[in-house]
Design a protein around this motif. Sequence first.
Motif, PDB file in Angstrom:
ATOM      1  N   HIS A 263       0.831  -1.210   0.000  1.00  0.00           N
ATOM      2  CA  HIS A 263       0.000   0.000   0.000  1.00  0.00           C
ATOM      3  C   HIS A 263       0.865   1.259   0.000  1.00  0.00           C
ATOM      4  CE1 HIS A 263      -3.536  -2.348   1.960  1.00  0.00           C
ATOM      5  NE2 HIS A 263      -3.696  -2.282   0.654  1.00  0.00           N
ATOM      6  N   ARG A 264       1.897   1.255   0.829  1.00  0.00           N
ATOM      7  CA  ARG A 264       2.766   2.425   0.926  1.00  0.00           C
ATOM      8  C   ARG A 264       3.460   2.697  -0.412  1.00  0.00           C
ATOM      9  NH1 ARG A 264       3.972   4.192   6.140  1.00  0.00           N
ATOM     10  NH2 ARG A 264       3.112   2.874   7.797  1.00  0.00           N
ATOM     11  N   ALA A 265       3.896   1.641  -1.064  1.00  0.00           N
ATOM     12  CA  ALA A 265       4.573   1.805  -2.350  1.00  0.00           C
ATOM     13  C   ALA A 265       3.607   2.375  -3.394  1.00  0.00           C
ATOM     14  CB  ALA A 265       5.140   0.466  -2.820  1.00  0.00           C
ATOM     15  N   ARG A 266       2.381   1.868  -3.398  1.00  0.00           N
ATOM     16  CA  ARG A 266       1.389   2.373  -4.349  1.00  0.00           C
ATOM     17  C   ARG A 266       1.050   3.831  -4.048  1.00  0.00           C
ATOM     18  NH1 ARG A 266      -3.927  -0.699  -4.600  1.00  0.00           N
ATOM     19  NH2 ARG A 266      -4.271   0.784  -6.310  1.00  0.00           N
ATOM     20  N   LEU A 267       0.896   4.150  -2.764  1.00  0.00           N
ATOM     21  CA  LEU A 267       0.573   5.524  -2.395  1.00  0.00           C
ATOM     22  C   LEU A 267       1.716   6.463  -2.762  1.00  0.00           C
ATOM     23  CD1 LEU A 267      -1.322   7.559  -1.104  1.00  0.00           C
ATOM     24  CD2 LEU A 267      -0.349   6.958   1.126  1.00  0.00           C
ATOM     25  N   ASP A 268       2.939   6.045  -2.507  1.00  0.00           N
ATOM     26  CA  ASP A 268       4.089   6.879  -2.843  1.00  0.00           C
ATOM     27  C   ASP A 268       4.112   7.173  -4.346  1.00  0.00           C
ATOM     28  OD1 ASP A 268       4.917   7.017  -0.246  1.00  0.00           O
ATOM     29  OD2 ASP A 268       6.484   5.492  -0.441  1.00  0.00           O
ATOM     30  N   GLU A 269       3.819   6.166  -5.154  1.00  0.00           N
ATOM     31  CA  GLU A 269       3.837   6.359  -6.603  1.00  0.00           C
ATOM     32  C   GLU A 269       2.717   7.303  -7.051  1.00  0.00           C
ATOM     33  OE1 GLU A 269       4.574   6.014 -10.742  1.00  0.00           O
ATOM     34  OE2 GLU A 269       5.783   5.877  -8.918  1.00  0.00           O
ATOM     35  N   LEU A 270       1.545   7.152  -6.463  1.00  0.00           N
ATOM     36  CA  LEU A 270       0.433   8.040  -6.810  1.00  0.00           C
ATOM     37  C   LEU A 270       0.709   9.478  -6.383  1.00  0.00           C
ATOM     38  CD1 LEU A 270      -2.600   5.750  -5.903  1.00  0.00           C
ATOM     39  CD2 LEU A 270      -1.858   6.419  -8.194  1.00  0.00           C
ATOM     40  N   VAL A 271       1.298   9.639  -5.218  1.00  0.00           N
ATOM     41  CA  VAL A 271       1.642  10.980  -4.747  1.00  0.00           C
ATOM     42  C   VAL A 271       2.690  11.603  -5.667  1.00  0.00           C
ATOM     43  CG1 VAL A 271       2.754  12.266  -2.892  1.00  0.00           C
ATOM     44  CG2 VAL A 271       1.005  10.569  -2.352  1.00  0.00           C
ATOM     45  N   ARG A 272       3.652  10.797  -6.104  1.00  0.00           N
ATOM     46  CA  ARG A 272       4.671  11.313  -7.032  1.00  0.00           C
ATOM     47  C   ARG A 272       4.013  11.802  -8.320  1.00  0.00           C
ATOM     48  NH1 ARG A 272       6.882  10.121 -11.488  1.00  0.00           N
ATOM     49  NH2 ARG A 272       5.740   8.145 -11.692  1.00  0.00           N
ATOM     50  N   ARG A 273       3.097  11.024  -8.860  1.00  0.00           N
ATOM     51  CA  ARG A 273       2.422  11.402 -10.111  1.00  0.00           C
ATOM     52  C   ARG A 273       1.522  12.626  -9.904  1.00  0.00           C
ATOM     53  NH1 ARG A 273      -0.238   5.906 -12.095  1.00  0.00           N
ATOM     54  NH2 ARG A 273      -1.095   7.308 -13.713  1.00  0.00           N
ATOM     55  N   ARG A 274       0.859  12.675  -8.745  1.00  0.00           N
ATOM     56  CA  ARG A 274      -0.002  13.838  -8.491  1.00  0.00           C
ATOM     57  C   ARG A 274       0.847  15.093  -8.304  1.00  0.00           C
ATOM     58  NH1 ARG A 274      -2.735  17.199  -9.552  1.00  0.00           N
ATOM     59  NH2 ARG A 274      -4.493  18.087  -8.410  1.00  0.00           N
ATOM     60  N   ALA A 275       1.995  14.958  -7.661  1.00  0.00           N
ATOM     61  CA  ALA A 275       2.890  16.098  -7.493  1.00  0.00           C
ATOM     62  C   ALA A 275       3.413  16.598  -8.835  1.00  0.00           C
ATOM     63  CB  ALA A 275       4.056  15.721  -6.581  1.00  0.00           C
ATOM     64  N   ALA A 276       3.454  15.698  -9.833  1.00  0.00           N
ATOM     65  CA  ALA A 276       3.833  16.086 -11.190  1.00  0.00           C
ATOM     66  C   ALA A 276       2.641  16.675 -11.940  1.00  0.00           C
ATOM     67  CB  ALA A 276       4.405  14.892 -11.945  1.00  0.00           C
ATOM     68  N   ARG A 277       1.537  16.861 -11.238  1.00  0.00           N
ATOM     69  CA  ARG A 277       0.317  17.520 -11.702  1.00  0.00           C
ATOM     70  C   ARG A 277      -0.519  16.664 -12.655  1.00  0.00           C
ATOM     71  NH1 ARG A 277       0.772  22.781  -9.751  1.00  0.00           N
ATOM     72  NH2 ARG A 277      -1.495  22.827  -9.977  1.00  0.00           N
ATOM     73  N   GLU A 278      -0.384  15.354 -12.527  1.00  0.00           N
ATOM     74  CA  GLU A 278      -1.338  14.477 -13.197  1.00  0.00           C
ATOM     75  C   GLU A 278      -2.653  14.584 -12.442  1.00  0.00           C
ATOM     76  OE1 GLU A 278      -1.706   9.803 -14.634  1.00  0.00           O
ATOM     77  OE2 GLU A 278       0.201  10.594 -13.925  1.00  0.00           O
ATOM     78  N   PRO A 279      -3.782  14.743 -13.139  1.00  0.00           N
ATOM     79  CA  PRO A 279      -5.049  14.954 -12.433  1.00  0.00           C
ATOM     80  C   PRO A 279      -5.385  13.813 -11.471  1.00  0.00           C
ATOM     81  CG  PRO A 279      -5.298  15.462 -14.758  1.00  0.00           C
ATOM     82  CD  PRO A 279      -3.945  14.822 -14.601  1.00  0.00           C
ATOM     83  N   LEU A 280      -5.921  14.182 -10.326  1.00  0.00           N
ATOM     84  CA  LEU A 280      -6.348  13.190  -9.348  1.00  0.00           C
ATOM     85  C   LEU A 280      -7.303  12.192  -9.977  1.00  0.00           C
ATOM     86  CD1 LEU A 280      -6.579  12.277  -6.319  1.00  0.00           C
ATOM     87  CD2 LEU A 280      -8.544  13.841  -6.171  1.00  0.00           C
ATOM     88  N   GLN A 281      -8.205  12.685 -10.819  1.00  0.00           N
ATOM     89  CA  GLN A 281      -9.218  11.817 -11.424  1.00  0.00           C
ATOM     90  C   GLN A 281      -8.601  10.810 -12.391  1.00  0.00           C
ATOM     91  OE1 GLN A 281      -9.261  15.106 -11.324  1.00  0.00           O
ATOM     92  NE2 GLN A 281     -11.146  15.809 -10.342  1.00  0.00           N
ATOM     93  N   HIS A 282      -7.484  11.162 -13.009  1.00  0.00           N
ATOM     94  CA  HIS A 282      -6.799  10.203 -13.871  1.00  0.00           C
ATOM     95  C   HIS A 282      -6.130   9.111 -13.036  1.00  0.00           C
ATOM     96  CE1 HIS A 282      -6.361  12.633 -17.872  1.00  0.00           C
ATOM     97  NE2 HIS A 282      -7.568  12.744 -17.341  1.00  0.00           N
ATOM     98  N   LEU A 283      -5.679   9.477 -11.859  1.00  0.00           N
ATOM     99  CA  LEU A 283      -5.020   8.488 -10.992  1.00  0.00           C
ATOM    100  C   LEU A 283      -6.013   7.482 -10.437  1.00  0.00           C
ATOM    101  CD1 LEU A 283      -2.611  10.853  -9.022  1.00  0.00           C
ATOM    102  CD2 LEU A 283      -2.121   9.477 -11.057  1.00  0.00           C
TER     103      LEU A 283
END
Length: 295
Positions: free
Chosen positions: A45-65
């Motif tokens: 879970h932590r690894a998946r969350l870290d990856e999603l946070v990284r992508r969101r910080a790169a401004r990928e839309p939350l809804q796309h994630l």
Amino acid sequence: MARAARLLAAAGVGPARVEAELLAAYVLGVPRGRLALADDLTDDHRARLDELVRRRAAREPLQHLTGRAGFRHLELAVGPGVFVPRPETELLAGWGLEQGRRRPDPLVVDLCSGSGAIALAVAQELPGARVVAVERSPEALAWLRRNAAERAESGDHPIEVVQADVTAPDLLADLVGRVDVLLCNPPYVPVDVVVPPEVAGHDPAEAVFGGADGLAVIRPVISRAAALLRPGGVIGVEHDDTHGRAVPELLAADGRFTAITEHPDLTGRPRYATASRRADGQHAPGATAWQTDSS
């Protein structure tokens, strides 16, 4: 959670804590409101969350994630190729529903339907309506048809999906003079406006930008709406917050509309204009005044 929120805030994503919670809830497969009752995050879970946070910080839309976007009472599938519906558009949909409830078995048309947000909200909340959703983009149509199928399988009244260009002069020729409510959230941002990274990098440009002044699609939509609407039928069109005078003036200049009204969003900015097709069906260029919703 605090670490995720700090990373998002540092990247300019806000509200960072809310988005961190939404991503954690997505990873855990629980509603955000039940996070406090959820099990601890596993290493996976932590690894998946870290990856999603990284992508969101790169401004990928939350809804796309997460693959989903909320709209009124719906959860819609969204992703690359389709415009992510915004909360402010719920106001236009709500106005359309209010108008539809005043008519028996209304015919409602949603132009520039995208993901189908407006059309599917109307079909769900007004099951007696016939709802027609029009979209041109093949990529957006795939999402629209997916969402329409999902909602029909869930028991909502099915909608009709039409692939067409809303600026075509013969748009929906079989519905001329028959439409009760016409709603449209078109591309309306002027091309020289700088938009947020989530929009610039991920929303389709053809769903965002509306020509030099942002009115390239709205102009023909207003003209065609006058032909499609029955006498007394109504139109609601979302627009840029710089169009608070321009769109009502276009409706007035057409001459076939009355009761022209400008409506603000929840922040008080001009957001959508509405009007009624003249009950006598006549054309009176420049004869109609308009007002703001707060007048």
